[in-house]
Design a protein around this motif. Structure first.
Motif, PDB file in Angstrom:
ATOM      1  N   LYS A  14       0.838  -1.201   0.000  1.00 51.16           N
ATOM      2  CA  LYS A  14       0.000   0.000   0.000  1.00 51.16           C
ATOM      3  C   LYS A  14       0.874   1.253   0.000  1.00 51.16           C
ATOM      4  CE  LYS A  14      -3.509   2.582   2.517  1.00 51.16           C
ATOM      5  NZ  LYS A  14      -4.314   2.673   3.741  1.00 51.16           N
ATOM      6  N   ARG A  15       1.905   1.288   0.845  1.00 55.32           N
ATOM      7  CA  ARG A  15       2.803   2.447   0.879  1.00 55.32           C
ATOM      8  C   ARG A  15       3.471   2.641  -0.477  1.00 55.32           C
ATOM      9  NH1 ARG A  15       3.454   0.223   5.931  1.00 55.32           N
ATOM     10  NH2 ARG A  15       5.337  -0.924   5.354  1.00 55.32           N
ATOM     11  N   ASP A  16       3.898   1.544  -1.096  1.00 52.68           N
ATOM     12  CA  ASP A  16       4.527   1.632  -2.420  1.00 52.68           C
ATOM     13  C   ASP A  16       3.542   2.145  -3.470  1.00 52.68           C
ATOM     14  OD1 ASP A  16       6.852   0.668  -1.259  1.00 52.68           O
ATOM     15  OD2 ASP A  16       6.668  -1.350  -2.116  1.00 52.68           O
ATOM     16  N   ALA A  17       2.309   1.660  -3.408  1.00 56.02           N
ATOM     17  CA  ALA A  17       1.284   2.108  -4.369  1.00 56.02           C
ATOM     18  C   ALA A  17       0.985   3.596  -4.183  1.00 56.02           C
ATOM     19  CB  ALA A  17       0.014   1.281  -4.213  1.00 56.02           C
ATOM     20  N   LEU A  18       0.846   4.051  -2.946  1.00 55.16           N
ATOM     21  CA  LEU A  18       0.583   5.466  -2.694  1.00 55.16           C
ATOM     22  C   LEU A  18       1.756   6.335  -3.144  1.00 55.16           C
ATOM     23  CD1 LEU A  18      -1.231   5.207   0.755  1.00 55.16           C
ATOM     24  CD2 LEU A  18      -2.233   5.924  -1.435  1.00 55.16           C
ATOM     25  N   ARG A  19       2.971   5.848  -2.965  1.00 53.66           N
ATOM     26  CA  ARG A  19       4.142   6.599  -3.437  1.00 53.66           C
ATOM     27  C   ARG A  19       4.102   6.726  -4.953  1.00 53.66           C
ATOM     28  NH1 ARG A  19       8.256   3.850  -4.527  1.00 53.66           N
ATOM     29  NH2 ARG A  19       8.179   2.503  -2.708  1.00 53.66           N
ATOM     30  N   ARG A  20       3.751   5.647  -5.640  1.00 52.18           N
ATOM     31  CA  ARG A  20       3.625   5.711  -7.106  1.00 52.18           C
ATOM     32  C   ARG A  20       2.551   6.700  -7.515  1.00 52.18           C
ATOM     33  NH1 ARG A  20       5.921   0.932 -10.206  1.00 52.18           N
ATOM     34  NH2 ARG A  20       5.996   2.664 -11.630  1.00 52.18           N
ATOM     35  N   LEU A  21       1.426   6.688  -6.828  1.00 56.54           N
ATOM     36  CA  LEU A  21       0.345   7.621  -7.149  1.00 56.54           C
ATOM     37  C   LEU A  21       0.803   9.074  -6.951  1.00 56.54           C
ATOM     38  CD1 LEU A  21      -2.610   5.634  -5.614  1.00 56.54           C
ATOM     39  CD2 LEU A  21      -2.396   6.294  -8.019  1.00 56.54           C
ATOM     40  N   GLU A  22       1.632   9.315  -5.971  1.00 55.57           N
ATOM     41  CA  GLU A  22       2.145  10.667  -5.724  1.00 55.57           C
ATOM     42  C   GLU A  22       3.224  11.072  -6.721  1.00 55.57           C
ATOM     43  OE1 GLU A  22       1.189  13.034  -3.642  1.00 55.57           O
ATOM     44  OE2 GLU A  22      -0.376  11.835  -2.707  1.00 55.57           O
ATOM     45  N   ALA A  27      -0.090   7.140 -16.631  1.00 57.69           N
ATOM     46  CA  ALA A  27      -0.815   5.899 -16.383  1.00 57.69           C
ATOM     47  C   ALA A  27      -1.488   5.467 -17.681  1.00 57.69           C
ATOM     48  CB  ALA A  27      -1.869   6.109 -15.295  1.00 57.69           C
ATOM     49  N   TRP A  28      -1.837   4.200 -17.740  1.00 59.36           N
ATOM     50  CA  TRP A  28      -2.614   3.671 -18.863  1.00 59.36           C
ATOM     51  C   TRP A  28      -4.072   3.631 -18.446  1.00 59.36           C
ATOM     52  CZ3 TRP A  28      -0.733   2.877 -23.597  1.00 59.36           C
ATOM     53  CH2 TRP A  28       0.658   2.779 -23.739  1.00 59.36           C
ATOM     54  N   VAL A  29      -4.941   4.152 -19.304  1.00 64.19           N
ATOM     55  CA  VAL A  29      -6.382   4.172 -19.041  1.00 64.19           C
ATOM     56  C   VAL A  29      -7.068   3.287 -20.073  1.00 64.19           C
ATOM     57  CG1 VAL A  29      -8.453   5.605 -18.931  1.00 64.19           C
ATOM     58  CG2 VAL A  29      -6.261   6.514 -18.110  1.00 64.19           C
ATOM     59  N   SER A  30      -7.847   2.335 -19.586  1.00 60.02           N
ATOM     60  CA  SER A  30      -8.609   1.435 -20.447  1.00 60.02           C
ATOM     61  C   SER A  30     -10.089   1.757 -20.272  1.00 60.02           C
ATOM     62  CB  SER A  30      -8.332  -0.011 -20.050  1.00 60.02           C
ATOM     63  OG  SER A  30      -9.142  -0.883 -20.798  1.00 60.02           O
ATOM     64  N   ARG A  67     -17.929   9.066 -20.798  1.00 59.67           N
ATOM     65  CA  ARG A  67     -19.256   9.682 -20.688  1.00 59.67           C
ATOM     66  C   ARG A  67     -20.349   8.614 -20.782  1.00 59.67           C
ATOM     67  NH1 ARG A  67     -17.092  13.696 -24.268  1.00 59.67           N
ATOM     68  NH2 ARG A  67     -16.735  15.629 -23.138  1.00 59.67           N
ATOM     69  N   ALA A  68     -20.127   7.620 -21.638  1.00 68.20           N
ATOM     70  CA  ALA A  68     -21.122   6.565 -21.850  1.00 68.20           C
ATOM     71  C   ALA A  68     -21.054   5.476 -20.784  1.00 68.20           C
ATOM     72  CB  ALA A  68     -20.919   5.939 -23.238  1.00 68.20           C
ATOM     73  N   GLN A  69     -19.850   5.203 -20.291  1.00 73.50           N
ATOM     74  CA  GLN A  69     -19.633   4.106 -19.337  1.00 73.50           C
ATOM     75  C   GLN A  69     -18.523   4.537 -18.384  1.00 73.50           C
ATOM     76  OE1 GLN A  69     -19.771   1.644 -17.095  1.00 73.50           O
ATOM     77  NE2 GLN A  69     -20.726   0.390 -18.660  1.00 73.50           N
ATOM     78  N   ALA A  70     -18.876   4.859 -17.152  1.00 69.59           N
ATOM     79  CA  ALA A  70     -17.909   5.415 -16.193  1.00 69.59           C
ATOM     80  C   ALA A  70     -16.932   4.382 -15.650  1.00 69.59           C
ATOM     81  CB  ALA A  70     -18.647   6.084 -15.033  1.00 69.59           C
ATOM     82  N   ALA A  71     -17.259   3.114 -15.755  1.00 72.78           N
ATOM     83  CA  ALA A  71     -16.369   2.070 -15.240  1.00 72.78           C
ATOM     84  C   ALA A  71     -15.164   1.911 -16.157  1.00 72.78           C
ATOM     85  CB  ALA A  71     -17.116   0.745 -15.130  1.00 72.78           C
ATOM     86  N   CYS A  72     -13.976   1.820 -15.548  1.00 73.31           N
ATOM     87  CA  CYS A  72     -12.748   1.708 -16.332  1.00 73.31           C
ATOM     88  C   CYS A  72     -11.623   1.168 -15.452  1.00 73.31           C
ATOM     89  CB  CYS A  72     -12.359   3.061 -16.916  1.00 73.31           C
ATOM     90  SG  CYS A  72     -12.013   4.285 -15.645  1.00 73.31           S
ATOM     91  N   TRP A  73     -10.485   0.943 -16.080  1.00 78.83           N
ATOM     92  CA  TRP A  73      -9.277   0.508 -15.381  1.00 78.83           C
ATOM     93  C   TRP A  73      -8.157   1.485 -15.657  1.00 78.83           C
ATOM     94  CZ3 TRP A  73      -8.745  -3.609 -12.090  1.00 78.83           C
ATOM     95  CH2 TRP A  73      -9.801  -4.524 -12.045  1.00 78.83           C
ATOM     96  N   VAL A  74      -7.321   1.705 -14.652  1.00 79.71           N
ATOM     97  CA  VAL A  74      -6.124   2.532 -14.769  1.00 79.71           C
ATOM     98  C   VAL A  74      -4.958   1.692 -14.265  1.00 79.71           C
ATOM     99  CG1 VAL A  74      -4.978   4.640 -13.996  1.00 79.71           C
ATOM    100  CG2 VAL A  74      -7.449   4.644 -14.380  1.00 79.71           C
ATOM    101  N   ALA A  75      -3.845   1.698 -15.003  1.00 75.91           N
ATOM    102  CA  ALA A  75      -2.681   0.904 -14.613  1.00 75.91           C
ATOM    103  C   ALA A  75      -1.442   1.788 -14.525  1.00 75.91           C
ATOM    104  CB  ALA A  75      -2.445  -0.220 -15.624  1.00 75.91           C
ATOM    105  N   LEU A  76      -0.665   1.557 -13.475  1.00 74.94           N
ATOM    106  CA  LEU A  76       0.618   2.220 -13.285  1.00 74.94           C
ATOM    107  C   LEU A  76       1.687   1.145 -13.150  1.00 74.94           C
ATOM    108  CD1 LEU A  76      -1.517   3.922 -11.183  1.00 74.94           C
ATOM    109  CD2 LEU A  76       0.495   5.328 -11.189  1.00 74.94           C
ATOM    110  N   GLY A  77       2.881   1.505 -13.527  1.00 82.98           N
ATOM    111  CA  GLY A  77       4.011   0.628 -13.281  1.00 82.98           C
ATOM    112  C   GLY A  77       4.364  -0.262 -14.449  1.00 82.98           C
TER     113      GLY A  77
END
Length: 151
Positions: A14-22, A27-30, A67-77
Motif C-alpha cells: 500500500k505504501r509503495d502504491a501510494l508513493r507511485r500515485l504521488e 498511467a494507462w487508461v482502459s 461519458r457513456a460508461q464510467a467504469a474503467c481501469w487505470v494501470a501504473l508501473g
C-alpha cells in the motif's frame, strides 16, 4: 537463474502504491463504451483528494467512452511492479474542475488545460486496487475493495 524478491506485506505494498500515485506522472487508461472497440491510452495524472485527475480533449475516444460508461481501469508501473485500479470516472468540463485540483495538476504536470473549451478533465475514483510485483504477491494483491482500503 534470477530469484524473485521476497513478497512485501500488504502494508508495504500500500505504501509503495501510494508513493507511485504521488510521484508517477503517467498511467494507462482502459475504457469502453459498449458501442465500439475498447480504448487504451497513456495519460498524465495527478493524485489529488484520493482520486486521479487527468486531462484529454473532449472529443477523444477516452472522454467519449467515459461519458457513456464510467467504469474503467487505470494501470501504473511495469509488468513486474503493477498498480491496477478499477475506477469510476467522471468527465468534468475544463472550467469546472475545483481550483485546488487544478492547481495540483498544474504544479505537478506543468501545463494548464483549464478554460480551454476543447479539453476536459477526467476524475477517477478508485473502487478496487490490486498491487503485485511477482507471483509470490498474487494471492494477496487486492488492497482496496468497494472504495475502502483493506490495509
Amino acid at each position: 537463474m534470477v530469484s524473485n524478491p521476497p513478497a512485501r506485506d500488504a502494508g508495504q505494498r500500500k505504501r509503495d502504491a501510494l508513493r507511485r500515485l504521488e510521484t508517477d506522472e503517467d498511467a494507462w487508461v482502459s475504457s469502453a463504451s459498449g458501442e465500439g472497440p475498447p480504448c487504451l491510452v497513456p495519460l498524465s495524472f495527478v493524485w489529488h483528494d484520493e482520486q486521479l485527475v487527468m486531462a484529454t480533449k473532449g472529443t477523444n475516444p477516452t472522454a467519449r467512452n467515459l461519458r457513456a460508461q464510467a467504469a474503467c481501469w487505470v494501470a501504473l508501473g511495469r509488468t513486474r511492479d503493477v498498480v491496477l485500479i478499477e475506477s469510476t470516472a467522471e468527465v468534468i468540463a475544463s472550467d469546472a474542475l475545483p481550483d485546488d485540483a487544478g492547481e495540483a495538476f498544474v504544479k505537478k504536470l506543468g501545463w494548464d488545460p483549464r478554460g480551454r473549451g476543447a479539453w476536459v478533465f477526467l476524475a477517477f475514483r478508485p473502487r478496487r486496487v490490486l498491487v503485485w510485483r511477482e507471483e509470490n504477491e498474487l494471492a494477496d494483491r487486492e488492497l482496496m475493495r468497494d472504495g475502502k482500503w483493506r490495509v
